[in-house]
Motif scaffolding. Structure first.
Motif, mmCIF file in Angstrom:
data_model
loop_
_atom_site.group_PDB
_atom_site.id
_atom_site.type_symbol
_atom_site.label_atom_id
_atom_site.label_comp_id
_atom_site.label_asym_id
_atom_site.label_seq_id
_atom_site.Cartn_x
_atom_site.Cartn_y
_atom_site.Cartn_z
ATOM 1 N N LEU A 133 0.946 -1.281 -0.033
ATOM 2 C CA LEU A 133 0.001 0.004 0.117
ATOM 3 C C LEU A 133 0.783 1.232 0.052
ATOM 4 O O LEU A 133 1.575 1.574 0.853
ATOM 5 C CB LEU A 133 -0.817 0.088 1.111
ATOM 6 C CG LEU A 133 -1.848 1.383 1.362
ATOM 7 C CD1 LEU A 133 -2.671 1.516 -0.087
ATOM 8 C CD2 LEU A 133 -2.521 1.317 2.509
ATOM 9 N N ILE A 134 0.757 2.010 -1.083
ATOM 10 C CA ILE A 134 1.234 3.454 -1.147
ATOM 11 C C ILE A 134 0.209 4.346 -1.389
ATOM 12 O O ILE A 134 -0.553 4.370 -2.556
ATOM 13 C CB ILE A 134 2.333 3.587 -2.382
ATOM 14 C CG1 ILE A 134 3.339 2.306 -2.281
ATOM 15 C CG2 ILE A 134 2.891 4.630 -2.304
ATOM 16 C CD1 ILE A 134 4.432 2.507 -1.168
ATOM 17 N N ILE A 135 -0.035 5.060 -0.185
ATOM 18 C CA ILE A 135 -1.412 6.251 -0.233
ATOM 19 C C ILE A 135 -0.704 7.297 -0.965
ATOM 20 O O ILE A 135 0.116 7.668 -0.581
ATOM 21 C CB ILE A 135 -1.711 6.442 0.928
ATOM 22 C CG1 ILE A 135 -2.189 5.030 1.778
ATOM 23 C CG2 ILE A 135 -2.842 7.295 1.195
ATOM 24 C CD1 ILE A 135 -2.709 5.156 3.210
ATOM 25 N N PRO A 136 -1.633 7.806 -1.602
ATOM 26 C CA PRO A 136 -0.986 9.196 -2.502
ATOM 27 C C PRO A 136 -1.027 10.301 -1.275
ATOM 28 O O PRO A 136 -1.756 10.354 -0.282
ATOM 29 C CB PRO A 136 -2.498 9.493 -3.163
ATOM 30 C CG PRO A 136 -3.108 8.252 -3.675
ATOM 31 C CD PRO A 136 -2.712 7.533 -2.493
ATOM 32 N N GLY A 137 0.282 10.889 -1.403
ATOM 33 C CA GLY A 137 0.413 11.667 -0.323
ATOM 34 C C GLY A 137 1.521 11.219 0.972
ATOM 35 O O GLY A 137 2.061 11.993 1.737
ATOM 36 N N GLU A 138 1.470 9.795 0.886
ATOM 37 C CA GLU A 138 2.149 9.107 1.658
ATOM 38 C C GLU A 138 2.007 9.523 3.166
ATOM 39 O O GLU A 138 2.923 9.878 3.930
ATOM 40 C CB GLU A 138 3.548 9.112 1.400
ATOM 41 C CG GLU A 138 3.769 8.416 0.037
ATOM 42 C CD GLU A 138 5.279 8.140 -0.025
ATOM 43 O OE1 GLU A 138 6.098 7.730 0.687
ATOM 44 O OE2 GLU A 138 5.557 8.546 -1.461
ATOM 45 N N PRO A 139 0.820 9.668 3.985
ATOM 46 C CA PRO A 139 0.523 10.104 5.092
ATOM 47 C C PRO A 139 1.064 8.991 6.353
ATOM 48 O O PRO A 139 1.182 7.896 5.947
ATOM 49 C CB PRO A 139 -1.030 10.217 5.303
ATOM 50 C CG PRO A 139 -1.406 9.280 4.516
ATOM 51 C CD PRO A 139 -0.732 9.175 3.049
ATOM 52 N N GLN A 140 1.579 9.891 7.279
ATOM 53 C CA GLN A 140 2.049 8.897 8.606
ATOM 54 C C GLN A 140 0.932 8.155 9.162
ATOM 55 O O GLN A 140 1.281 6.954 9.433
ATOM 56 C CB GLN A 140 2.850 9.716 9.495
ATOM 57 C CG GLN A 140 3.340 8.923 10.500
ATOM 58 C CD GLN A 140 4.510 8.278 10.353
ATOM 59 O OE1 GLN A 140 5.370 8.575 9.255
ATOM 60 N NE2 GLN A 140 4.519 7.013 10.975
ATOM 61 N N GLU A 141 -0.328 8.867 9.071
ATOM 62 C CA GLU A 141 -1.190 8.002 9.616
ATOM 63 C C GLU A 141 -2.469 8.450 8.990
ATOM 64 O O GLU A 141 -2.704 9.726 8.526
ATOM 65 C CB GLU A 141 -1.335 8.461 11.122
ATOM 66 C CG GLU A 141 -2.490 7.648 11.884
ATOM 67 C CD GLU A 141 -2.336 8.088 13.290
ATOM 68 O OE1 GLU A 141 -3.406 8.476 13.919
ATOM 69 O OE2 GLU A 141 -1.322 7.503 14.127
ATOM 70 N N LEU A 142 -3.430 7.533 8.726
ATOM 71 C CA LEU A 142 -4.758 7.954 8.190
ATOM 72 C C LEU A 142 -5.863 7.063 8.727
ATOM 73 O O LEU A 142 -5.728 5.706 8.930
ATOM 74 C CB LEU A 142 -4.696 7.556 6.621
ATOM 75 C CG LEU A 142 -5.918 7.933 5.707
ATOM 76 C CD1 LEU A 142 -6.073 9.523 5.485
ATOM 77 C CD2 LEU A 142 -5.869 7.302 4.350
ATOM 78 N N SER A 143 -7.035 7.831 9.008
ATOM 79 C CA SER A 143 -8.095 7.219 9.858
ATOM 80 C C SER A 143 -9.079 6.777 8.792
ATOM 81 O O SER A 143 -9.505 7.670 7.896
ATOM 82 C CB SER A 143 -8.637 7.853 10.912
ATOM 83 O OG SER A 143 -7.777 7.849 11.823
ATOM 84 N N LEU A 144 -9.969 5.510 8.591
ATOM 85 C CA LEU A 144 -10.791 5.108 7.818
ATOM 86 C C LEU A 144 -12.264 4.879 8.744
ATOM 87 O O LEU A 144 -12.011 3.919 9.564
ATOM 88 C CB LEU A 144 -10.436 4.045 7.055
ATOM 89 C CG LEU A 144 -9.312 4.048 6.322
ATOM 90 C CD1 LEU A 144 -8.899 2.517 5.759
ATOM 91 C CD2 LEU A 144 -9.560 5.071 5.118
#
Length: 289
Positions: free
Chosen positions: A12-23
């Protein structure tokens, strides 16, 4: 009272590469957090390997249904989360193993998950982490209703197979399978509305009309028919074509499929065309010569 579930996720490579992301999902708030060796893992992925990039965890509040049912409901969200992340980022995103202290332990990932494989190359369809977040949440939230009607699991798995293709012919057949799934759904929806759609073209047209999409060009269907019936990407129905013509036809079909899947699964508008005409230029096409 709450219970903790935690897992490691690969590719998983999230656009913007956030350190943390909540779903936010029906079960609560899943937290994606970069693994300590994220930079090394990302490099491995870019070099064609499989690597763990994020952890995924949730503190589940035990509801009136009881502990077992509540945990099962949360655990069942892992597959649509992985399917959504895979589809949006064009990577084979899967759970690999449990985190320490997780109350659900994975000994072996089941067949419903995307199969971990190295397959990066096509861009993500989202540009920002916020767009990624919104679409994953929508995919998971709709999975028990719209997702099942539209066969989201089947669509995403075949979509991944298309992007992991090894030749233009392989890409053509996987993309044709996606269109057949969409056509079958259109036939069922039309039948419920009192219409009998007898041909493939009628069903694809119905799918376009149903979601106010542009019509799908005849080029891809003609190319597919030449391949299936005459063994070549370019024969009598799609004659005198070269590699770029075939690449363009495939890219146009996959861009249409992106628009369809976003609309049918309630993901919101497509914010990026990840299939320009030359997307597959250079892909082996053994039947053109």
């Amino acid at each position: 009272m709450s219970s903790y579930l935690g897992f490691r996720v690969c590719n998983l490579i999230i656009p913007g590469e956030p350190q943390e992301l909540s779903l936010t999902t029906p079960s609560g708030s899943w937290v994606l957090e970069k693994e300590p060796e994220y930079a090394t893992s990302k490099q491995k992925i870019e070099e064609g390997q499989i690597a763990e990039t994020y952890s995924l965890s949730i503190d589940v509040t035990i509801g009136s249904a009881g502990r077992s049912a509540t945990l099962d409901a949360a655990f069942d969200e892992l597959v649509p989360i992985c399917l959504a992340a895979s589809y949006l980022t064009t990577a084979s995103v899967a759970v690999t193993r449990s985190l320490p202290h997780s109350e659900c332990m994975i000994m072996e990932v089941g067949p419903h998950f995307p199969r971990p494989r190295a397959m990066r190359g096509i861009d993500a369809v989202t540009i920002t982490s916020a767009e990624f977040q919104q679409r994953v949440e929508a995919f998971v939230g709709n999975h028990s209703s719209t997702g099942l009607v539209e066969k989201d699991r089947l669509l995403v798995h075949h979509w991944l197979d298309a992007q992991a293709c090894w030749s233009m012919e392989d890409l053509c057949l996987s993309t044709a399978t996606l269109l057949e799934i969409i056509a079958a759904t259109a036939r069922s929806e039309a039948k419920a509305a009192g219409q009998d759609l007898k041909t493939f073209n009628q069903r694809i047209q119905y799918a376009s009309t149903r979601f106010s999409l542009p019509n799908l060009s005849d080029d891809f269907r003609n190319m597919r028919n030449d391949l299936v019936h005459e063994g070549r990407l370019s024969a009598t129905k799609f004659p005198n074509k070269v590699e770029l013509d075939c690449s363009t036809a495939a890219a146009e079909a996959l861009e249409w499929i992106d628009q369809y899947m976003h609309a049918a699964l309630g993901l919101g508008p497509v914010v990026k065309n990840r299939f320009p005409a030359n997307t597959y230029r250079g892909l082996n096409a053994f039947s053109l010569h």
